[in-house]
Write a protein that holds these residues in place. Structure first.
Motif, PDB file in Angstrom:
ATOM      1  N   ALA A 127       0.834  -1.208   0.000  1.00 12.79           N
ATOM      2  CA  ALA A 127       0.000   0.000   0.000  1.00 12.79           C
ATOM      3  C   ALA A 127       0.868   1.256   0.000  1.00 12.79           C
ATOM      4  O   ALA A 127       0.565   2.233  -0.700  1.00 12.79           O
ATOM      5  CB  ALA A 127      -0.931  -0.002   1.212  1.00 12.79           C
ATOM      6  N   ALA A 128       1.948   1.236   0.749  1.00 19.89           N
ATOM      7  CA  ALA A 128       2.838   2.396   0.801  1.00 19.89           C
ATOM      8  C   ALA A 128       3.525   2.629  -0.543  1.00 19.89           C
ATOM      9  O   ALA A 128       3.695   3.772  -0.980  1.00 19.89           O
ATOM     10  CB  ALA A 128       3.878   2.205   1.903  1.00 19.89           C
ATOM     11  N   ILE A 129       3.910   1.560  -1.216  1.00 13.70           N
ATOM     12  CA  ILE A 129       4.544   1.699  -2.531  1.00 13.70           C
ATOM     13  C   ILE A 129       3.530   2.216  -3.545  1.00 13.70           C
ATOM     14  O   ILE A 129       3.845   3.076  -4.375  1.00 13.70           O
ATOM     15  CB  ILE A 129       5.199   0.381  -2.965  1.00 13.70           C
ATOM     16  CG1 ILE A 129       6.420   0.109  -2.069  1.00 13.70           C
ATOM     17  CG2 ILE A 129       5.601   0.418  -4.435  1.00 13.70           C
ATOM     18  CD1 ILE A 129       7.080  -1.227  -2.273  1.00 13.70           C
ATOM     19  N   LYS A 130       2.300   1.750  -3.452  1.00 16.14           N
ATOM     20  CA  LYS A 130       1.263   2.233  -4.363  1.00 16.14           C
ATOM     21  C   LYS A 130       1.010   3.727  -4.132  1.00 16.14           C
ATOM     22  O   LYS A 130       0.842   4.492  -5.087  1.00 16.14           O
ATOM     23  CB  LYS A 130      -0.030   1.435  -4.176  1.00 16.14           C
ATOM     24  CG  LYS A 130      -1.082   1.804  -5.174  1.00 16.14           C
ATOM     25  CD  LYS A 130      -2.245   0.860  -5.136  1.00 16.14           C
ATOM     26  CE  LYS A 130      -3.208   1.257  -6.228  1.00 16.14           C
ATOM     27  NZ  LYS A 130      -3.935   0.168  -6.771  1.00 16.14           N
ATOM     28  N   GLU A 131       1.007   4.139  -2.880  1.00 20.21           N
ATOM     29  CA  GLU A 131       0.825   5.561  -2.556  1.00 20.21           C
ATOM     30  C   GLU A 131       1.962   6.398  -3.157  1.00 20.21           C
ATOM     31  O   GLU A 131       1.729   7.464  -3.720  1.00 20.21           O
ATOM     32  CB  GLU A 131       0.777   5.729  -1.035  1.00 20.21           C
ATOM     33  CG  GLU A 131       0.600   7.153  -0.568  1.00 20.21           C
ATOM     34  CD  GLU A 131       0.630   7.250   0.943  1.00 20.21           C
ATOM     35  OE1 GLU A 131       1.345   8.127   1.440  1.00 20.21           O
ATOM     36  OE2 GLU A 131      -0.053   6.450   1.612  1.00 20.21           O
ATOM     37  N   LEU A 132       3.187   5.903  -3.041  1.00 19.27           N
ATOM     38  CA  LEU A 132       4.329   6.606  -3.632  1.00 19.27           C
ATOM     39  C   LEU A 132       4.174   6.701  -5.146  1.00 19.27           C
ATOM     40  O   LEU A 132       4.392   7.754  -5.743  1.00 19.27           O
ATOM     41  CB  LEU A 132       5.641   5.900  -3.286  1.00 19.27           C
ATOM     42  CG  LEU A 132       6.884   6.395  -4.037  1.00 19.27           C
ATOM     43  CD1 LEU A 132       7.198   7.842  -3.688  1.00 19.27           C
ATOM     44  CD2 LEU A 132       8.075   5.495  -3.733  1.00 19.27           C
ATOM     45  N   GLU A 133       3.783   5.604  -5.749  1.00 20.60           N
ATOM     46  CA  GLU A 133       3.601   5.575  -7.202  1.00 20.60           C
ATOM     47  C   GLU A 133       2.587   6.638  -7.635  1.00 20.60           C
ATOM     48  O   GLU A 133       2.818   7.382  -8.590  1.00 20.60           O
ATOM     49  CB  GLU A 133       3.145   4.191  -7.645  1.00 20.60           C
ATOM     50  CG  GLU A 133       2.916   4.070  -9.128  1.00 20.60           C
ATOM     51  CD  GLU A 133       2.396   2.693  -9.510  1.00 20.60           C
ATOM     52  OE1 GLU A 133       2.804   2.205 -10.572  1.00 20.60           O
ATOM     53  OE2 GLU A 133       1.580   2.124  -8.757  1.00 20.60           O
ATOM     54  N   GLN A 134       1.489   6.743  -6.912  1.00 20.18           N
ATOM     55  CA  GLN A 134       0.475   7.738  -7.242  1.00 20.18           C
ATOM     56  C   GLN A 134       1.014   9.151  -7.050  1.00 20.18           C
ATOM     57  O   GLN A 134       0.746  10.042  -7.852  1.00 20.18           O
ATOM     58  CB  GLN A 134      -0.780   7.519  -6.392  1.00 20.18           C
ATOM     59  CG  GLN A 134      -1.530   6.264  -6.766  1.00 20.18           C
ATOM     60  CD  GLN A 134      -2.646   5.938  -5.798  1.00 20.18           C
ATOM     61  OE1 GLN A 134      -2.703   6.446  -4.683  1.00 20.18           O
ATOM     62  NE2 GLN A 134      -3.544   5.058  -6.222  1.00 20.18           N
ATOM     63  N   ARG A 135       1.791   9.347  -5.991  1.00 25.60           N
ATOM     64  CA  ARG A 135       2.370  10.659  -5.717  1.00 25.60           C
ATOM     65  C   ARG A 135       3.343  11.071  -6.820  1.00 25.60           C
ATOM     66  O   ARG A 135       3.358  12.211  -7.263  1.00 25.60           O
ATOM     67  CB  ARG A 135       3.065  10.647  -4.350  1.00 25.60           C
ATOM     68  CG  ARG A 135       3.342  12.029  -3.818  1.00 25.60           C
ATOM     69  CD  ARG A 135       3.920  11.993  -2.415  1.00 25.60           C
ATOM     70  NE  ARG A 135       5.345  11.714  -2.511  1.00 25.60           N
ATOM     71  CZ  ARG A 135       5.980  10.794  -1.821  1.00 25.60           C
ATOM     72  NH1 ARG A 135       5.340  10.039  -0.969  1.00 25.60           N
ATOM     73  NH2 ARG A 135       7.267  10.622  -1.957  1.00 25.60           N
ATOM     74  N   VAL A 136       4.138  10.122  -7.288  1.00 26.87           N
ATOM     75  CA  VAL A 136       5.123  10.420  -8.330  1.00 26.87           C
ATOM     76  C   VAL A 136       4.436  10.679  -9.666  1.00 26.87           C
ATOM     77  O   VAL A 136       4.819  11.580 -10.409  1.00 26.87           O
ATOM     78  CB  VAL A 136       6.155   9.271  -8.441  1.00 26.87           C
ATOM     79  CG1 VAL A 136       7.031   9.417  -9.659  1.00 26.87           C
ATOM     80  CG2 VAL A 136       7.004   9.215  -7.181  1.00 26.87           C
TER      81      VAL A 136
END
Length: 149
Positions: free
Chosen positions: A132-141
């Motif tokens: 979930a944290a990696i997905k959040e980063l992906e969306q932020r980037v």
């Protein structure tokens, strides 16, 4: 490098008060382990030092430490276990929120490398909400303007 004591010398540089020296020492450890996998032997103490550097006030040091840990843990179950036991995962998750692209990229790579090959560690990472944290980063980037709101 390991046979000549180079890893020990580099690990001592991680404790230098100068963050530039720390950054370069972590980067050199990263390269030493990547380019010569035999250098992973006997690097347990270095893993602990690099985990501490994930908390450095310098994003550059954090990124280099995450990169070195990501390489050290490839194919070495005991290093992955040590990283879990020494609470590296919460620190890496914090780096995913860093504005520094090297820090969050290397934290992502490190977490990915930890997950490869050991199902118990993969399960622990899932429980710690890593996907979930990696997905959040992906969306932020991908959508930096949306993430600022």
């Amino acid at each position: 490098i390991a046979k000549l004591g180079g890893l020990t010398a580099l690990s001592k540089c991680l404790d230098c008060p100068d963050t530039t020296v720390q950054k370069h020492a972590a980067g050199a450890l990263w390269s030493a382990v990547l380019n010569a996998p035999d250098n992973k032997r006997g690097s347990e103490a270095i893993v602990a030092q690099l985990i501490k550097k994930l908390q450095s006030p310098s994003p550059a040091v954090q990124g280099q430490a995450a990169g070195a840990l990501g390489n050290i843990c490839i194919g070495v179950k005991r290093h992955k276990i040590a990283m879990l036991e020494q609470m590296a995962v919460p620190l890496l998750l914090m780096l995913l929120k860093s504005e520094d692209s090297v820090a969050h990229t290397q934290a992502t790579v490190c977490l990915g490398n930890m997950a490869v090959g050991v199902s118990a560690i993969r399960k622990a990472l899932i429980q710690l909400q890593v996907p979930a944290a990696i997905k959040e980063l992906e969306q932020r980037v991908q959508n930096p303007e949306t993430a600022k709101r």
